[in-house]
Structures are given as C-alpha cells and as structure tokens.
Design a protein around this motif. Structure first.
Motif, mmCIF file in Angstrom:
data_model
loop_
_atom_site.group_PDB
_atom_site.id
_atom_site.type_symbol
_atom_site.label_atom_id
_atom_site.label_comp_id
_atom_site.label_asym_id
_atom_site.label_seq_id
_atom_site.Cartn_x
_atom_site.Cartn_y
_atom_site.Cartn_z
ATOM 1 N N ILE D 144 5.152 14.264 -25.432
ATOM 2 C CA ILE D 144 4.800 13.290 -24.397
ATOM 3 C C ILE D 144 6.062 12.522 -24.029
ATOM 4 C CG2 ILE D 144 4.214 11.426 -26.004
ATOM 5 C CD1 ILE D 144 1.863 10.789 -24.084
ATOM 6 N N ASN D 145 6.169 12.158 -22.768
ATOM 7 C CA ASN D 145 7.296 11.324 -22.336
ATOM 8 C C ASN D 145 6.727 9.994 -21.886
ATOM 9 O OD1 ASN D 145 9.549 10.152 -21.266
ATOM 10 N ND2 ASN D 145 9.903 11.699 -19.684
ATOM 11 N N ILE D 146 6.969 8.930 -22.676
ATOM 12 C CA ILE D 146 6.405 7.634 -22.302
ATOM 13 C C ILE D 146 7.404 6.807 -21.503
ATOM 14 C CG2 ILE D 146 4.701 7.540 -24.133
ATOM 15 C CD1 ILE D 146 6.596 5.775 -25.713
ATOM 16 N N GLY D 147 8.635 7.317 -21.387
ATOM 17 C CA GLY D 147 9.557 6.722 -20.428
ATOM 18 C C GLY D 147 10.234 5.448 -20.864
ATOM 19 N N MET D 166 3.528 -2.578 -24.835
ATOM 20 C CA MET D 166 4.599 -2.285 -23.882
ATOM 21 C C MET D 166 4.208 -1.131 -22.961
ATOM 22 S SD MET D 166 7.677 -3.327 -23.208
ATOM 23 C CE MET D 166 8.520 -4.841 -23.605
ATOM 24 N N TYR D 167 3.620 -0.117 -23.574
ATOM 25 C CA TYR D 167 3.334 1.099 -22.840
ATOM 26 C C TYR D 167 1.832 1.257 -22.674
ATOM 27 C CZ TYR D 167 8.125 2.682 -23.702
ATOM 28 O OH TYR D 167 9.474 2.799 -23.731
ATOM 29 N N LEU D 176 -2.451 6.132 -22.377
ATOM 30 C CA LEU D 176 -2.088 6.579 -23.725
ATOM 31 C C LEU D 176 -3.308 6.744 -24.618
ATOM 32 C CD1 LEU D 176 1.199 4.822 -24.849
ATOM 33 C CD2 LEU D 176 0.858 6.989 -23.696
ATOM 34 N N ASP D 177 -4.356 5.951 -24.347
ATOM 35 C CA ASP D 177 -5.546 6.059 -25.195
ATOM 36 C C ASP D 177 -6.284 7.374 -24.973
ATOM 37 O OD1 ASP D 177 -5.315 3.714 -26.629
ATOM 38 O OD2 ASP D 177 -6.064 2.548 -24.946
#
Lengths: 410, 274, 225, 303
Positions: D144-147, D166-167, D176-177
């Motif tokens: 995954i890329n959360i950036g 934050m994300y 994300l969940d």
C-alpha cells in the motif's frame, strides 16, 4: 570548585536513589499442567500482566515464558497470540498478531471513547496467551489471568534522568547568570570566526561593496536559525554604522519576517532608521536548489565583498561557498549541521563549528547574562567528562548505575 | 551593432535552431515508438526543454550568462509556487479544514473530522502573523513569532537532550579492553573484524579520547593553555580527521548526481545509451 | 506590553512543552503543537509569496537591471500557482492528489522543477573537485591531517585502494586501504562527530533555556537587555 | 569500435593529467574550469562505454539484507521515501532494491514519504517495479502507498501512536479501515522493520529520533553518502544496517543477484554507477596530488 563537587554529588545521589525505585507489583499466574492431547503443545507459562507503566493509561503489559515445545520438546509451537475478555469466561478476542519467539507484549488500545479499539481504563480485563502450531486447529491456551486494569500515570519515571538533567542545567544557567549580574568577570576564549566579522565589514566598506548574509535553510523551528538572528543583528548594526549595503535573501517566509524585524531594529539602534530598506531582507523561494540558484546569482552580479553563512545548511553549502570563492569574496560560515561543516571548513576563510555558532551569539553581545549561560554549558561539559570517567571506572567493577542513567528507555 | 552583441545573437539563434531541431527529431522518434501524435509532440518539447535547462545550469560553471539567468529565474518562480500549492493542499486542506468546517470540507471534497476548537489557535496566530503586512499591527505578529520560538525551544531542548546528548553519551560507554585473552592473542590479529581485538580496542580508545578532547576544544570559558591547550590540540586533530573523512566520503554521492544528469542527457534526450 | 507579552508567550509555551514530556496526560501536546506550527507556516506562505511578487514587480516596474528575467520568475510563479490551486488538467478533478500524474502541476514538476533541481545539485560533483584541489594541501599539521584522512577515504572508496594493498596479509587487514577507510569512518571520524553532536546538544539546550527565560530576544526585534 | 573510443578517451585523461602534473612542477596552479572539464569527461566516458566493477557486501550492508531475508514471510515492512528527484540517482537504487527484495520474500510492504516529493516517487516505484515484476501482488493486500503528509518529524510524532490520526486514506483515496493490509495496524509500532531511504531532512536521523528510539522498532536505511558518516553513531544499536551512497546500493544489488536467480537480470543502477565513480575518484585524487606539487614547488621557488 566546592559548588561543582556539591552539584555532582547531588546528581550522583539522586540517580542512585532512583535506580532503587521499584515497579508496580505484578499479578502472577501459576503455570497449569494441561492434560495434553496427543499432539497439543505445552502452553506458555508464568503469565503476568500489569498496567503499562509511565503512560496515559489504556495499556497493559504482558509477559510469559515460552512453551516447553517452542524451540525444544515437540518443537511444534510456531508463535503466540494474545486474547482478551472482560470476564473470565466471556468471549475472548485476539489482541495481537502472531508473535514470534517473544515473551512480552503491550496491549495498547485507543484513548478516546468512540474510536476504534477503545480500551477504557479501570476496567477488569482477563488475558490468555495461546501457543499456536502450524496447524490452526492445534493450539494450547495458558491459564487465564485476571482481573487486570489499566490506568494512567501522572509522571513518566523512565524520563526522570532527562528531567534531572534539565533541572541541573537550569540550575547552572540561572546560577551563573546571577553571578554574572553580580558583576563577576567571566572569561570567554577568542572565536576567530566572529572576530573576522568586524574586519570583513570594514573591508566591504572600503571596497564600497555590500555584505551578503545567508540565514541558511533552517526554518524558524531550528535553534541554529535563531542563533543566526543574533549574529545578523550585530552585523546589521555595524553595517548601518558604516553605511555599507546588506543583502539577506531568505528561504523561509517566517524566517524572513523575523529577519526583517531584527535588521530593522538594528538600524534603529544604530540611529540610521532612515537607511533601512524593506528590500534588504527578501524571500527567494522555499526550495533548496532554486534558492541556491538565486543566491549564486546575487554573488556574481552584486559582487558582495563578504559572504556570511550562519544557520542550517545542507548540500547547498559547497555550491554557495565555491561560487563565493569564484567571486572573490571573503567568507565566514557557521552551522550546526555536522555533515556540512567539512565543506565550509574547506572552502571558507573562517568557520564556526557546531556549538561555536550558538556561543557566538552569546560572545558577540559580551552581555553578562549570555556569558553566564556559556559558563553553565562548560560546566555541563565538565560534569559530563567527569561522570563518564567515573562511569568507566565503575563499569570495570561491575556497577552499571551510571551507564543505566544515560540509557533512557521511554 | 557591436561585436559581442552580434556574437551573443548568433549564439541565441543557434540555440533556438538546435532546440527546434531537437524537438522535431525527438517527436519523430517518439512517434515511431508508437506514442500518440499530440502526446509525442508535447513530450518531445518537454524533454528538449529539460535538456536545455540542464545545460543552462551547467553553463554557469564557465561563467554567468543569460541562459543561466533564465533558468535561475524560472526555477525561483516555479519552485515558490510549488511549495505553496503543496502546503495549501496537504496541510491547510488536509489537516486544518476538516477540523474546523464541514462546509469547507465538503467544498474541497475532503472527509470532515470531529470539530476541534483548538485548531483556531493556529488560525489566529497565522492571521496575527499576516498583520505584519499592515503598518500598524506589526507588533501583533511578534506574538505568533513568540509562539513559534517557544515551541522550537521547548521541543528542541528535550529532543536534543534525550537523543543527541544522552544517547551519544551512553554510546560512548564502550569497553576500553575488548575480550582480553592475554597478550599473545591480543597482538596476533590486526584485522578489522570481530576477532581483531587490537583494532577494536584501539578504536575504542580513539573514540574515548577523541570525544573528550573534542569536547575540551569546545570549552569556551577556559583559555586553551597547559593541559587544556594540549587536549584541545588533540581535539582539533580529531576534528580535522572527521572533516577530511566526511569530505572524501561525500565525493561518491556528488559524482552519482552528475551521473544522473548525464544519463538524462545521453539516454532520455540524445538516445546515445540504452 | 508590546515587549513583555511575546517574551511571556515564549516562556509559557516553552515551559509547557518541556513539562509535557514528563507527564503522560500531557504527552500529546508536542504532537498538537507540531501540527499548529505547520498550519501557521501555511499562512506564512502568503508573506513569502507577497514578498516575492513585490520584489519582482518592483524590478520590472523600475526597469532595473535584468528586469526581463523577473518577468520569467513572475510567469513561472503564476502558471505553477494556477496549475496547483485549480488543479489544471488534473484527471481526478478537485478531490485528486494535487500531483496526480497527467496534471499540469505534475508535468511542470517533472520537466522544469525536477531537471533544474537535479542539475543544480549535480554542480556539486564539480565543486567537490575544485575545492579539494585548492584546500587539501599540506600547509601545516592540521591541513595535512585533513588531507591524509580525505585521501585515504577517497582511495578506499575505489577498487584501486584494494589493488594497492591486497598484498597485506589478512591478519593485518586493518592496513588494507578499504578497511583503513572504514576504520577511520567508525573510529576517529565517529569520535569527532560525537564530540560535535554532544556539544551541539548542550548548545541547543543552553540556547533554548536562554530563549525560554527571555534572556535572548533578538528574534523579537527587541534588543537583549 | 567502442574499445577504440574507450582507449582513446582514457588516453586523453591520462595524458592531460600528466601534462598538468609536469606543469605543476614549475609551481603553476590549474584553473578551476580545467578541473571542471576533467570531472565532466571522467564521468561521461564510463557512462557512454558502460564500464562496470564488481562489489562484495560489507557487514553493515549485509545486516539489512539478512534482516529482510530472515523475517518470516508476511512480515510488515515500511519503506519511507524521504528524498526528492535531485537525490534520486543516488538513493533510488536502494528503495528499488528494498522493494524488490521485500516483495520477493513475501513481506507486506507499506510505502510512505516524509518528503512531498516522496509520494510521487513511491507511486512511481510501484508502477515501475511492483506492477510489471510482481503482477500477483495486490494493492491493499500485499502493499500500500499511504503517501506524504506535511509536518516532517511531526508526522512521526503522531503516527508512532496512531496512523489514522494522520492518514485517513491511502494515496488513491481508499479508506485505510477498508484495506486488508491495515487490519491489525494501529501505529508504527506494529511494523516489523522500517526501511528509510533518504539523505536530507527529514531523513534517517529523524526516524531514529522520533520512531525507532521511542517505539523500539527495528530500523535500517539507505542514505546519500553525504549523510552516512553522520549515521554511523547509530549503528548497530539504533540502526540494523545502512547503505552508504551508491556503493552501498551496489553491494546490496550484488547480494540480491547472487542469491536470487530471478534477479539475475534485474536492472542494477547501483553497480552501473560504480564505473564513473572509480574514474572520477581517481581524477579528484590526481588533482589533490597536482595541487600539492604546485604548492611545494611554488614555496621552494620563493625560498
């Protein structure tokens, strides 16, 4: 001297005492002999659970001993998982992923109600540790442990040594400032880089060329930048007196705002408020190399006689300094960015190394208050060397108190 | 028209012609690879332009010139806007808006979060900072500067004390005699490995003496005379080794960067290497 | 009033942040303040952008030297700003990442910002050489030590170092140049770094205390007492 | 043909340097533009003629390789892209190698960045490596890329206790969940290994200060050579291993090539770059020698 000894012995005493502090008492579960099925592994034993210390609640620390079949016996245990319930025979939910070859785990939940995974304080929890094998149907649970509650602490004991150091330093600083206020003479050694500043301003005046002052890439959140303002204010004052030009290209808008304030005040204090020009301190851009490109341009087009670099610098340090050499300017630098000091040392005429940059701001003013804090800094260094030598000696005799003092876990 | 002006005009014309030539050739090569025609013309332009900018920057090594000036000024403008846009979208819209206003969150299509009154503190402080622009309210901006500096001081004090100070000191507690097995083995292995006791012990001594003589060099309130003078002298030598070593070590990274740029020119632009 | 309030603010904010580290209930203050700081920084962009526009418009207006290049700056700024704020050509519209592939913002980043930054940075390869030519000379003891350390490391970073000293037996491998280079990096170099680091840490602590106690206040445009 | 070119150009460098050396015996200085020219040539030639050298992994590099290798398959590895395009030639080979190695070993990979530029570089790495080379890996399950989030080390300060503060989403706006890979992840402390690739601020140092140290999380990294010596004090206690500059990357690449048949033909930008490096280093050393010669002979003449 007496004071030094007193202080040191106090420090020593305090942390020897604190190392004797004990943790909360743990709830210990005895191991239970399981009537094992033919292939079921031995469970984990000696499960303990206590409130996670030194936190704001919502956490419980668990520890256990490895199953006899982990790394021995049947060799069948692959790992462990933590299960939790709110009553001894309630429904247990998994609280961890698969834990490999570990004997401790912190079960930490969210702090606020309504959040996912909220874990209220002062609630009874029951735990068990499950030893898992590669076959998901074959596992062994430890004895159930509980009830345990989590709760918050008011003070983080793990950080006591940090607090003591802060207090000690504060004490030294205030003490020497008071002493300095009382009129005691404090010696400060020569800082060649700073003494060169005055000379360089004089040279610029003779040549009728401006002075370039670079505050570096630091933001207002960097102490180096703040130290640089003090030097800038001194430079600006001299420049105002000599009626030389001053160019301050800035990288950060907030830094620019503060620098404008600083330069303006210096001009006013020099009695030359009329000579202050808003455009002396200006914003270039907030990108490292674009900023360098801009400053390089200034160096080759406005031909400043002196370039002063004080503050945080990164890779651009050498680009700036070499362009300055090509332009034939005298260069004085100072930074606390360790990786860039070598480049300044190699390419500039004078360099303030690390701590000297902060000292310079105190040194320049020659004000008793600032000098007092320098003195405190030196005493801290002396204490450190002294403590370290004692630490080495005690270490040889197997006493770890001093070494542990400097080992801050949390 | 004087001579130097004529020469610079000729150079300018030459660069324009080369630029267009490169654009055309690059477009055709991209077309041959099978890129869509409009895209290939666009990409060919951008690649040529990027190559031009790269060479413009390199020309600064020879001397300052109008092409460097162009690149420099373009860079300043573009980069200033870049950071403002990124800051606006990621911090202001990403972190601030969702906490204070559902309407605005909906406008920017970001998921709103629980309302938080404390986020008005940075809003007020930010606005105070902007008061600098008004001739009368300048003093108000000092309040937010004071807040910023206070935050800096508080956070940095603990941070440096905890990690740089305490950790570095505790890392200096190293055995001054490594795995002593008698004189024989000690002097038999001068290798840089776990078995090389002598080298490890020597290294630890160097660290120990180096750190403390270095610290003594940084003493400000003692004259560097007598013992202090000798110790700080050793300290300077240690620092000189540090600087020389760090410098030498860096050359590699710097050359890599040049390799990267030349690769762009040779590969992406000229197609000389694959 | 104008002078005391800022000093008081620094004092309170600094003290609260220091104490928050030791008291778990207040531990998150540092986090929140970091976020505040970033938000304030966004406001400061207006100051920066405004100043940039003022300086360059001024140059153009007064037709000062190189005013033509200031137009380049202004155009670059304006185009990038519009591309970023209005998310021009952005395939995902307003909700998408500002730097989504294909957007004008990203294109300008890839083909203008990026090559310029990388080229500027790569000038260092040249400057490292010219600086070492000029400065690494055995003028005195200090300079000689500097020179030797740099030379050994340079040798050690190339296969040449290995060839020159490959005859040295394994039990004396410390004398092989690559190993010697590593040893210099991890022993004397580390000692020097550490001394500077510890010094800086103490300097920061001292400086922070001066700021919090209000002894050092040049940053407020107020003279020190 | 290329051999002739190679010999010719190396000959030019050698003869040029010899001439400058002889000239320096009269105490004459070399002009900086000549130095620039030599550096330019010495980097360009190996690049054009593709000269490579072989590398062997040093313990500090092997440390990371072994850690990634020995973690059980399915471990959670976070790779932080903390660099910009200008630093990319030096450190991108490292993040590429880490990404390849972690995925080949079957680990779950989390990509993020503390630099604004890191976000797009992370995404580019996914496009360049994951999609073509690991087509069976699924976004949101295996990686995954959360950036990027603004805030530098402040971001770490937050995500060490809670990612979701934050994300909220990954770079594609996916909650994300709702992704599988994030199911049991609360904070950085749930990571089995953090690999930071950077070289400026914020970078590895900030990861040590704000994540690995307070959270007790294994950390390793790749750093631009300039910042590497500075990080030695953290090795091996706070950093498991460290790739220093392109040489570190080359060593890691050769280690991967040696042990994984599937990587035998992978692009090795690190190894390729060691050719120009060697020549450029020699030129720099030659100029140091020339500088000292002219210095001594000039001093002699004065006497």
């Amino acid at each position: 001297m007496r004071l030094k000894l007193l202080f040191l012995s106090c420090l020593l005493l305090i942390f020897i005492c604190t190392s004797a502090f004990t943790q909360d008492e743990a709830v210990v579960a005895d191991s239970l002999e399981t009537t094992a099925e033919t292939i079921s592994p031995a469970p984990a034993t000696s499960l303990t659970a206590i409130d996670k210390p030194d936190d704001h609640g919502h956490g419980i620390d668990l520890s256990w001993e490895l199953s006899a079949d982990d790394g021995g016996g049947l060799m069948s245990v692959m790992g462990y998982m933590i299960y939790r319930a709110t009553s001894p025979d309630g429904s247990y939910e998994a609280r961890s992923g698969l834990l490999l070859n570990v004997t401790a785990y912190s079960d930490v939940g969210a702090m606020n109600e309504g959040e996912n995974d909220y874990m209220p304080d002062y609630t009874d929890y029951y735990y068990k540790v499950r030893a898992l094998t590669t076959d998901s149907a074959v596992f062994a649970d430890s004895e159930i442990l509980g009830p345990v509650q989590s709760f918050g602490q008011w003070f983080n004991w793990k950080r006591l040594s940090v607090l003591l150091l802060v207090a000690g330093f504060l004490f030294l600083t205030v003490y020497f400032i008071q002493k300095a206020k009382g009129g005691a003479k404090l010696f400060v050694r020569r800082l060649a880089g700073i003494e060169a500043v005055d000379e360089a301003i004089g040279r610029a005046t003779e040549m009728g060329k401006p002075i370039l002052y670079v505050l570096g890439l630091g933001t207002a959140a960097d102490i180096a930048t703040i130290a640089s303002y003090t030097i800038l204010s001194r430079v600006a004052k001299k420049v105002a007196e000599y009626q030389t030009g001053l160019i301050v290209p800035c990288y950060d808008p907030i830094v620019m705002a503060i620098a404008q304030e600083t330069v303006k005040t210096s001009y006013m204090n020099a009695g030359r408020a009329d000579a202050y020009n808003e455009d002396m301190v200006y914003f270039v851009t907030n990108q490292q190399f674009a900023y360098v490109a801009g400053v390089n341009g200034v160096m080759l087009r406005d031909r400043p006689a002196t370039n002063i670099y004080m503050g945080k610098f990164y890779a651009e340090s050498l680009i700036l300094a070499e362009t300055g050499v090509a332009a034939g300017s005298i260069q004085i630098a100072g930074t606390d960015e360790i990786s860039q000091i070598p480049f300044f040392v190699v390419a500039c005429d004078y360099t303030l190394i690390g701590e000297e940059l902060y000292a310079a701001s105190a040194y320049l003013g020659k004000e008793p208050l600032l000098l007092g804090s320098l003195k405190a800094q030196d005493y801290a260094k002396a204490c450190l060397i002294f403590l370290a030598i004692i630490g080495f000696i005690t270490l040889m005799f197997g006493y770890h108190g001093i070494v542990d003092f400097f080992h801050v876990a949390g | 028209m004087d001579r130097s002006r004529r020469i610079s005009l000729i150079i300018f014309a030459g660069i324009i012609i080369l630029f267009i030539l490169s654009w055309i050739i690059k477009s055709t090569t991209l077309l041959n690879v099978g890129t869509e025609s409009l895209l290939s013309i666009r990409d060919a332009f951008f690649i040529t332009f990027a190559a031009f900018l790269t060479l413009a920057i390199f020309s600064f090594l020879y001397k300052d010139n109008p092409y460097y000036k162009f690149a420099e000024h373009l860079f300043v403008g573009v980069s200033a806007a870049y950071w403002m846009c990124v800051g606006f979208w990621s911090t202001f819209v990403g972190n601030f808006i969702p906490k204070v206003s559902t309407t605005l969150s909906n406008f920017f299509e970001v998921p709103p979060k629980e309302f938080d009154i404390f986020y008005f503190i940075p809003l007020i402080l930010g606005l105070m900072l902007l008061m600098r622009l008004s001739p009368k309210g300048g003093w108000l901006s000092r309040w937010s500067l004071a807040f910023i500096v206070g935050t800096t001081a508080g956070l940095n004090l603990i941070r440096y004390l905890r990690t740089d100070f305490i950790t570095q000191v505790s890392n200096t507690f190293i055995p001054l005699l490594v795995d002593w097995n008698g004189i024989g083995p000690f002097f038999s292995d001068f290798s840089l490995s776990a078995s090389g006791q002598f080298v490890m012990t020597l290294g630890n001594w160097v660290i120990f003496i180096g750190v403390f003589s270095g610290l003594i060099y940084f003493f400000f309130s003692k004259e560097h005379k007598g013992f202090f003078g000798h110790a700080s002298r050793v300290g300077i030598w240690v620092l000189m080794i540090t600087f020389g070593a760090s410098f030498g070590y860096t050359v590699m990274g710097r050359v890599s960067l040049l390799v990267g740029r030349l690769t762009f020119l040779f590969k992406d632009w000229l197609g000389l290497i694959s | 009033m104008k002078r005391q309030v800022p000093v008081l603010i620094t004092f309170i904010v600094g003290t609260v942040l220091i104490l928050s580290v030791f008291f778990p209930p207040a531990e998150r203050l540092g986090e929140d303040f970091s976020i505040f700081f970033d938000i304030i920084a966004v406001f400061a962009f207006f100051l920066g952008g405004g100043n940039l526009l003022r300086i360059h418009f001024g140059k153009v207006y007064q037709k000062r030297e190189d005013w033509g290049f200031s137009i380049v700056t202004l155009c670059g700024f304006a185009i990038m700003m519009m591309a970023g704020l209005f998310k021009l050509w952005n395939p995902g519209g307003i909700a998408a990442d500002v730097a989504a592939p294909g957007s004008l913002f990203q294109l300008m980043y890839d083909w203008i910002f990026n090559p310029l930054g990388a080229s500027m940075y790569s000038l260092l390869a040249f400057y490292v050489a010219s600086a070492s030519y000029r400065a690494f000379r055995a003028k005195n003891i200090d300079a000689t030590i500097l020179l030797i350390a740099a030379f050994v490391i340079l040798l050690g970073r190339t296969p040449l170092g290995m060839y020159v000293t490959s005859w040295v037996p394994e039990s004396f491998s410390i004398l092989q140049i690559p190993n010697l280079a590593i040893w210099i990096m991890v022993s004397p170099n580390l000692a020097g770094q550490r001394a500077i680091m510890i010094g800086i840490a103490l300097g920061v602590v001292s400086m922070s205390l001066r700021l919090i106690l209000g002894v050092e206040r040049t940053y407020l445009g107020v003279d020190n007492e | 043909m290329s051999d002739i070119g190679l010999i010719l150009s190396i000959g030019v460098i050698v003869v040029g340097l010899l001439w400058l050396t002889i000239r320096s015996l009269t105490g004459r200085e070399v002009e900086r533009r000549i130095i620039f020219l030599f550096i330019g040539i010495s980097v360009a030639i190996p690049l054009l003629f593709n000269i490579t050298v072989s590398e062997k992994a040093t313990p500090i590099v092997k440390g990371i390789y072994d850690k990634v290798e020995n973690l059980p398959s399915g471990s959670k590895i976070l790779i932080s892209f903390d660099y910009g395009p200008s630093m990319a030639p030096e450190v991108e080979p490292m993040s590429d190698a880490f990404l390849r190695h972690a995925l080949a070993k079957g680990h779950k990979v989390f990509i993020m960045g503390l630099w604004a530029t890191g976000q797009s570089l992370g995404a580019a790495a996914v496009d360049k490596i994951v999609k073509p080379e690991f087509p069976d890996k699924v976004d949101g399950v295996d990686y995954i890329n959360i950036g990027y989030k603004a805030g530098n080390q402040g971001v770490l300060n937050v995500i060490i206790t809670d990612f979701r503060k934050m994300y909220a989403t990954d770079v594609n706006g996916v909650d994300l969940d709702s992704v599988e890979i994030f199911e049991n992840i609360r904070s950085l402390k749930d990571m089995d290994l953090i690999l930071c690739v950077g070289g400026g601020f914020p970078g590895i140092k900030e990861w040590v200060l704000f994540a690995a140290d307070p959270g007790n999380i294994p950390l390793a990294g790749g750093s631009a050579a300039v910042a590497t010596p500075l990080l030695y004090p953290y090795y091996p206690k706070q950093l498991i291993g460290l790739l220093g500059g392109i040489k570190g990357a080359a060593e890691y690449e050769s280690e991967m090539k040696k042990n994984y048949p599937r990587f035998a033909d992978m692009p090795t930008p690190g190894l390729n770059m060691m050719g120009p490096q060697t020549l450029a280093h020699m030129v720099v050393m030659a100029f140091i020698v020339i500088g000292n010669l002219s210095f001594f002979f000039a001093k002699r003449r004065k006497k």
